[in-house]
Design a protein around this motif. Structure first.
Motif, PDB file in Angstrom:
ATOM      1  N   ILE A  85     -13.766  40.113  55.372  1.00  0.00           N
ATOM      2  CA  ILE A  85     -13.332  38.963  54.582  1.00  0.00           C
ATOM      3  C   ILE A  85     -11.901  39.149  54.096  1.00  0.00           C
ATOM      4  N   LEU A  86     -11.600  40.327  53.568  1.00  0.00           N
ATOM      5  CA  LEU A  86     -10.285  40.571  52.985  1.00  0.00           C
ATOM      6  C   LEU A  86      -9.200  40.654  54.038  1.00  0.00           C
ATOM      7  N   ASP A  87      -9.593  40.886  55.300  1.00  0.00           N
ATOM      8  CA  ASP A  87      -8.612  40.917  56.381  1.00  0.00           C
ATOM      9  C   ASP A  87      -8.554  39.594  57.143  1.00  0.00           C
ATOM     10  N   SER A  88      -9.220  38.568  56.601  1.00  0.00           N
ATOM     11  CA  SER A  88      -9.213  37.267  57.255  1.00  0.00           C
ATOM     12  C   SER A  88      -7.833  36.625  57.136  1.00  0.00           C
ATOM     13  N   ARG A  89      -7.565  35.664  57.992  1.00  0.00           N
ATOM     14  CA  ARG A  89      -6.226  35.067  58.055  1.00  0.00           C
ATOM     15  C   ARG A  89      -5.765  34.468  56.730  1.00  0.00           C
ATOM     16  N   PRO A  90      -6.622  33.712  55.988  1.00  0.00           N
ATOM     17  CA  PRO A  90      -6.131  33.120  54.732  1.00  0.00           C
ATOM     18  C   PRO A  90      -5.676  34.151  53.699  1.00  0.00           C
ATOM     19  N   LEU A  91      -6.228  35.389  53.767  1.00  0.00           N
ATOM     20  CA  LEU A  91      -5.913  36.397  52.758  1.00  0.00           C
ATOM     21  C   LEU A  91      -4.857  37.396  53.206  1.00  0.00           C
ATOM     22  N   ARG A  92      -4.474  37.363  54.476  1.00  0.00           N
ATOM     23  CA  ARG A  92      -3.515  38.354  54.963  1.00  0.00           C
ATOM     24  C   ARG A  92      -2.180  38.257  54.242  1.00  0.00           C
ATOM     25  N   ARG A  93      -1.752  37.052  53.933  1.00  0.00           N
ATOM     26  CA  ARG A  93      -0.442  36.916  53.275  1.00  0.00           C
ATOM     27  C   ARG A  93      -0.490  37.317  51.805  1.00  0.00           C
ATOM     28  N   HIS A  94      -1.680  37.644  51.317  1.00  0.00           N
ATOM     29  CA  HIS A  94      -1.814  38.082  49.927  1.00  0.00           C
ATOM     30  C   HIS A  94      -2.148  39.572  49.847  1.00  0.00           C
ATOM     31  N   ARG A  95      -1.793  40.328  50.886  1.00  0.00           N
ATOM     32  CA  ARG A  95      -2.194  41.737  50.931  1.00  0.00           C
ATOM     33  C   ARG A  95      -1.663  42.531  49.746  1.00  0.00           C
ATOM     34  N   ASP A  96      -0.421  42.265  49.343  1.00  0.00           N
ATOM     35  CA  ASP A  96       0.147  43.013  48.218  1.00  0.00           C
ATOM     36  C   ASP A  96      -0.643  42.751  46.937  1.00  0.00           C
ATOM     37  N   ARG A  97      -0.989  41.496  46.706  1.00  0.00           N
ATOM     38  CA  ARG A  97      -1.737  41.157  45.495  1.00  0.00           C
ATOM     39  C   ARG A  97      -3.159  41.708  45.561  1.00  0.00           C
ATOM     40  N   LEU A  98      -3.742  41.712  46.753  1.00  0.00           N
ATOM     41  CA  LEU A  98      -5.064  42.303  46.913  1.00  0.00           C
ATOM     42  C   LEU A  98      -5.026  43.804  46.642  1.00  0.00           C
TER      43      LEU A  98
END
Length: 213
Positions: A85-98
């Motif tokens: 889930i965390l590596d899904s496309r919608p969340l990839r651009r938020h990797r730093d915040r994750l």
């Protein structure tokens, strides 16, 4: 925002509870907060409660219940399929915040679950991150419930009292002036949020560094 408010205003009382609760639940369980933050739905529900279209008490119960259950579903999603889930496309651009959120969970644990409820991005992702980090569910549930009760009570009441204040201002000085005051208040809050997040401050600091060089 006006279209959403008008749409909710046209619904019957029980449907308003269901729609607001569904939006809060979807934000926590399905990352729907990237489209419409649950706090927006909770505040709008509070405004409708002030207008007498729904009961503020039942609305708070609906929001609190949806917040707690939605977080629990999000926790289970993270526990079972966290990395995917965390590596899904919608969340990839938020990797730093994750990464920041994961570090916060490692340092603060349950406190991060409670505090994350009050930040839009963390509210949508913190349950899944807690699940993927294998935080004990009982500990998660305790702080999730504390955050859900506090948040689920506060934001509907914020909308309720904001609607009350708007009505008093409108009655005293007229609709046009009331709208202008509301716009000014929103602008001030926006600038404050930008400064708090460092968007404005960072720019000034970069300019100062360039001047020194």
């Amino acid at each position: 925002m006006h279209s959403i408010t008008d749409w909710l205003r046209g619904l019957s009382g029980p449907v308003v509870y269901a729609v607001v609760a569904a939006l809060v639940f979807a934000e926590d369980a399905l990352f729907f907060g990237f489209v419409l933050p649950g706090e927006t739905a909770a505040v709008l529900g509070g405004v409708l409660a002030h207008q007498g279209r729904v009961s503020i008490g039942w609305l708070i119960l609906a929001v609190v219940g949806a917040a707690i259950v939605g977080d629990s579903v999000g926790y289970e999603v993270g526990r079972r399929a966290g990395p995917r889930i965390l590596d899904s496309r919608p969340l990839r651009r938020h990797r730093d915040r994750l990464a920041d959120a994961q570090a916060l969970i490692r340092r603060r644990g349950p406190v991060a679950v409670f505090a994350g409820r009050f930040v839009a991005f963390f509210r949508a992702t913190m349950p899944a991150l807690a699940g993927s980090s294998h935080m004990p569910y009982r500990r998660f549930l305790l702080f999730n419930a504390l955050g859900g009760v506090t948040w689920g009570t506060g934001f509907p009441l914020l909308g309720y009292f904001a609607g009350s204040a708007y009505s008093r201002v409108e009655g005293a000085v007229g609709r046009t002036t009331a709208v202008l005051l509301a716009v000014v208040a929103i602008a001030v809050l926006t600038v404050w949020q930008l400064r708090r997040r460092g968007v404005i401050g960072h720019r000034h600091r970069d300019d100062d560094r360039d001047g020194r060089h």
